[in-house]
Design an enzyme around this catalytic site. Structure first.
Site, mmCIF file in Angstrom:
data_model
loop_
_atom_site.group_PDB
_atom_site.id
_atom_site.type_symbol
_atom_site.label_atom_id
_atom_site.label_comp_id
_atom_site.label_asym_id
_atom_site.label_seq_id
_atom_site.Cartn_x
_atom_site.Cartn_y
_atom_site.Cartn_z
ATOM 1 C CG HIS A 20 -10.599 33.082 -12.284
ATOM 2 N ND1 HIS A 20 -10.065 32.164 -12.875
ATOM 3 C CD2 HIS A 20 -9.068 33.913 -11.802
ATOM 4 C CE1 HIS A 20 -9.172 31.674 -12.589
ATOM 5 N NE2 HIS A 20 -8.533 32.835 -12.212
ATOM 6 C CD GLU A 21 -9.722 36.796 -9.422
ATOM 7 O OE1 GLU A 21 -9.383 36.898 -8.582
ATOM 8 O OE2 GLU A 21 -8.701 37.224 -10.067
ATOM 9 C CG HIS A 24 -9.478 32.364 -7.190
ATOM 10 N ND1 HIS A 24 -8.565 31.296 -6.934
ATOM 11 C CD2 HIS A 24 -9.003 33.030 -7.781
ATOM 12 C CE1 HIS A 24 -7.774 30.839 -7.683
ATOM 13 N NE2 HIS A 24 -7.538 31.925 -8.513
#
Length: 352
Positions: A20-21, A24
């Site tokens: 997820h990170e 980004h």
């Protein structure tokens, strides 16, 4: 063996956070935004390494992570700061995390389904003897059930699920010879059939061949089914059918994965079930993170649009610190909720 499942569950949960990170992080880098720190976990730093302008960190508490960008919640003179980027770049960066979680869930399902020799499909292959729902103005052999009362049918078991929730009269759409055929106000009730103990609708479902196309379609449909299950869970939470005490946090998720592995008859089945559950959790994280709640990605997207509207009307640039205050308040409430959920998870485990 239970220790192995615990470690596997923790590793898989960590991967879900990391991917997820990374979504980004990678999108921010592609958009030319300055990333100050990329961290897996929260709290005290266990390990860190500076590479270029970015610090890469591993922190002690495995309940999250972050991608800290210059000018994320405050004004900055740096042209590479997040706050100074075009709205479309901000949007791409904010949704990239959830996109990566969803993509990971889909990839896991594809890998798990790859060895399959066929896929049970919501296609009426034939009918049981004396089934009253076969005919010119009813179901026909080869019909692929597409929708029931507006609900998309992804898997063959969706048919009985949505029929059981109805009142006996349904609006059904089937795919017949490549065209959509509507069966409006179609009356159906489960009946008794010779040789079967339970009442049934009389359909015998077919199997799709294990072609690459069918593998991708069934994997996609399973992933979409995960998404629908998440939305149905949220509806139950909002309607009061379930409460906050029924929610599970990182501790509960790891425990659920461990129990899933322990209950499987073989190690192979355990690994399959844990990974399948991991795919569901990945999709769950993708959707939950896009809810319009401050501190979540969805809250940031929502405030991004609100800010654009206000600035368009007032023709004045809003101070980003106010949005920072909103997200800070949301983070405090979110951490409080996470602490409450974690406490309940621990109590449930201890009380077993």
């Amino acid at each position: 063996m239970s220790v192995l499942y615990v470690l596997l569950a923790i590793l898989l949960f960590g991967i879900l956070i990391a991917i997820h990170e990374f979504g980004h992080f990678s999108m921010a880098k592609l958009c030319g935004v300055k990333v100050e720190e990329f961290s897996i976990g929260m709290g005290p730093v266990i390990f860190k390494r500076q590479k270029g302008e970015t610090q890469y960190s591993l922190r002690a508490v495995p309940i999250g992570g972050f991608c800290a960008m210059e000018g994320e919640d405050e004004a900055s003179d740096d042209p590479r700061a997040f706050i100074n980027q075009a709205p479309w770049k901000k949007l791409l960066i904010l949704v990239a995390g959830s996109f990566m979680n969803f993509l990971l869930g889909l990839i896991i399902v594809i890998i798990l389904f790859a060895p399959a020799e066929g896929f049970r499909a919501p296609v009426v292959e034939s009918f049981m003897d004396n089934c009253p729902y076969e005919g010119e103005n009813a179901f026909q052999a080869g019909d692929r059930i597409h929708k029931i009362d507006g609900h998309r049918i992804y898997q063959f078991y969706d048919v009985s699920d949505f029929l059981s929730k109805g009142d006996g009269t349904y609006d059904i759409v089937v795919i017949r010879d490549g065209k959509k055929v509507k069966l409006d106000d179609f009356k159906m009730v489960p009946l008794e059939y010779e040789g079967y103990q339970n009442k049934m609708y009389g359909f015998i479902f077919g199997v799709d061949e294990a072609t690459v196309g069918n593998l991708l379609r069934h994997s996609w449909n399973s992933t979409m089914e995960f998404g629908r299950m998440v939305w149905m869970g949220l509806e139950q939470l909002v309607s009061g059918q379930v409460g906050v005490k029924d929610m599970a946090g990182p501790v509960g998720i790891v425990n659920l994965m461990t129990e899933t592995g322990q209950q499987a008859p073989t190690t192979k089945d355990a690994l399959f079930n844990i990974l399948y559950l991991g795919a569901f959790i990945a999709v769950n994280l993708a959707i939950m993170n896009m809810l319009p709640i401050p501190a979540l990605d969805g809250g940031r997207v929502f405030l991004l649009f609100i800010t654009l509207i206000i600035e368009k009307i007032t023709r004045k640039k809003l101070d980003p610190k106010y949005e920072g205050y909103i997200h800070a308040g949301g983070m405090v409430l979110l951490l409080g909720l996470m602490a409450f959920v974690m406490f309940n998870d621990i109590v449930r485990i201890v009380m077993k």
